[in-house]
Design an enzyme around this catalytic site. Sequence first.
Site, mmCIF file in Angstrom:
data_model
loop_
_atom_site.group_PDB
_atom_site.id
_atom_site.type_symbol
_atom_site.label_atom_id
_atom_site.label_comp_id
_atom_site.label_asym_id
_atom_site.label_seq_id
_atom_site.Cartn_x
_atom_site.Cartn_y
_atom_site.Cartn_z
ATOM 1 N N HIS A 1 -9.393 12.974 73.458
ATOM 2 C CA HIS A 1 -8.227 13.808 73.115
ATOM 3 C C HIS A 1 -8.111 14.509 74.590
ATOM 4 O O HIS A 1 -9.143 14.623 75.502
ATOM 5 C CB HIS A 1 -8.388 14.809 72.056
ATOM 6 C CG HIS A 1 -8.063 14.305 70.953
ATOM 7 N ND1 HIS A 1 -7.077 14.505 69.900
ATOM 8 C CD2 HIS A 1 -8.872 13.192 70.131
ATOM 9 C CE1 HIS A 1 -7.060 13.742 68.932
ATOM 10 N NE2 HIS A 1 -8.199 13.083 68.893
ATOM 11 N N HIS B 1 -6.960 20.287 75.663
ATOM 12 C CA HIS B 1 -5.571 19.907 75.378
ATOM 13 C C HIS B 1 -4.864 20.705 76.508
ATOM 14 O O HIS B 1 -5.143 21.614 76.908
ATOM 15 C CB HIS B 1 -5.479 20.202 74.044
ATOM 16 C CG HIS B 1 -5.793 19.472 73.151
ATOM 17 N ND1 HIS B 1 -6.726 19.729 71.944
ATOM 18 C CD2 HIS B 1 -5.402 18.169 72.594
ATOM 19 C CE1 HIS B 1 -7.072 18.785 71.056
ATOM 20 N NE2 HIS B 1 -6.338 17.891 71.655
ATOM 21 N N GLY B 2 -3.612 20.304 76.748
ATOM 22 C CA GLY B 2 -2.369 20.991 77.309
ATOM 23 C C GLY B 2 -2.509 20.729 78.685
ATOM 24 O O GLY B 2 -3.221 19.744 79.349
ATOM 25 N N ASP C 1 -1.725 12.271 64.343
ATOM 26 C CA ASP C 1 -2.498 13.299 65.336
ATOM 27 C C ASP C 1 -2.689 14.474 64.797
ATOM 28 O O ASP C 1 -1.978 15.314 64.335
ATOM 29 C CB ASP C 1 -1.553 13.368 66.570
ATOM 30 C CG ASP C 1 -2.595 13.753 67.834
ATOM 31 O OD1 ASP C 1 -3.564 13.556 67.710
ATOM 32 O OD2 ASP C 1 -1.934 14.259 68.728
ATOM 33 N N HIS C 2 -4.016 14.913 64.566
ATOM 34 C CA HIS C 2 -4.504 16.046 63.942
ATOM 35 C C HIS C 2 -4.082 16.477 62.655
ATOM 36 O O HIS C 2 -3.431 17.596 62.490
ATOM 37 C CB HIS C 2 -4.112 17.321 65.096
ATOM 38 C CG HIS C 2 -4.881 17.210 66.417
ATOM 39 N ND1 HIS C 2 -6.310 17.654 66.656
ATOM 40 C CD2 HIS C 2 -4.728 16.815 67.630
ATOM 41 C CE1 HIS C 2 -6.650 17.381 67.813
ATOM 42 N NE2 HIS C 2 -5.810 16.953 68.344
ATOM 43 N N ARG D 1 5.350 14.704 78.527
ATOM 44 C CA ARG D 1 6.205 15.843 78.648
ATOM 45 C C ARG D 1 6.474 16.195 80.036
ATOM 46 O O ARG D 1 7.908 16.700 80.354
ATOM 47 C CB ARG D 1 5.189 16.880 77.944
ATOM 48 C CG ARG D 1 5.092 16.886 76.427
ATOM 49 C CD ARG D 1 4.317 17.804 75.836
ATOM 50 N NE ARG D 1 4.132 18.072 74.453
ATOM 51 C CZ ARG D 1 3.640 18.796 73.618
ATOM 52 N NH1 ARG D 1 3.564 20.050 74.168
ATOM 53 N NH2 ARG D 1 3.366 18.619 72.657
ATOM 54 N N ASN E 1 -5.972 9.932 74.324
ATOM 55 C CA ASN E 1 -4.867 10.415 73.882
ATOM 56 C C ASN E 1 -3.896 10.893 75.154
ATOM 57 O O ASN E 1 -4.526 11.753 76.169
ATOM 58 C CB ASN E 1 -5.038 11.569 72.956
ATOM 59 C CG ASN E 1 -5.378 11.041 71.334
ATOM 60 O OD1 ASN E 1 -5.482 10.048 71.510
ATOM 61 N ND2 ASN E 1 -5.675 12.010 70.760
HETATM 62 ZN ZN ZN Z 1 -5.717 16.167 70.463
#
Ligand code: ZN
Length: 319
Positions: free
Chosen positions: A215, A184-185, A83-84, A264, A258
Amino acid sequence: MALVDSKKMFEMAYKNGYAIGGFNVNNMEITQGIVSAIAEEKAPLILQISRGARKYASMSYLRAIIDVAVAENPDIPIVMHLDHGDTFESCKQCVDDGFTSVMIDASKQPFEENIEVTKKVVEYAHANGVVVEAELGQLGGIEEDVVGVSTNDIHKHLTDPDQAVEFVEKTGCDSLAVACGTSHGAYKFKTEPKLAFDVIQRVAEMLPEFPLVMHGSSSVLKEFKDLINKYGGDMPDAMGVPEDAISQAAKMAVCKVNIDTDLRMALTAKIRQVFAEKPAEFDPRKYLGPGREAIKDMVAHKLHILGCAGKAAECMHSN
Ligand SMILES: [Zn+2]
């Protein structure tokens, strides 16, 4: 059965209107939670390792855990994906380490430089039988080492469909992560987001049968956000991509979605709950165990959102 690449999965996902989950792994419990859901739901699987995961757990431990998952599930096609990856060297290292798929993310670099490094990775990876995901356009948010544009600005940095065609033709990449309004996040948006389905549609028309990747596609599930905040956490403003939008994208040209933040949060929520309800507990199995179970249930649910539950058999390579 050995690890596979994602070619057959993406071919079937594109044809039959679903997407494969790209789930990030960092330790044994996360991997076990994901894999037990996959085994029960009979879904194809992409296990993703970030540079941060390599640093945290070390490649040899992660590889050994994934090897067990592969050996115990001969009927499930499993991809090991970087990933990345940020440089040719980091991608080369993963090809040499036995990954079956790598991502080169040079999306922050100017268009021509992105093409140049992606092409170099594609040449090396393809010579070793490994497939390559690339990225064009800029996502918002932040996750590990990947810092995007301000989430207020993400619609200014969407993938340009004309550029996407040129990029894919010049680089020979196997799939493309597009910026279509995700981020993201856990703090993706301030208000309910709208994905740019027109970008996905336009790229799909111009690049027929070419698999796209989304993503930053965790949904920040209310169940876990509420548990975290109830038991001493501090994530009041967390917000993700609605699951109906994910389902809609999966029916289109998006073949891989993704998911990391939701993993998490599931683990964190359960650990917080055990710590709060049983303050005398100090056996790690008594809080990591429920965390692993929460990951399993969450992933099983996601497989239905993505539409890939029950699709393992059709994604197996025939050779
Ligand atoms: Zn990503």
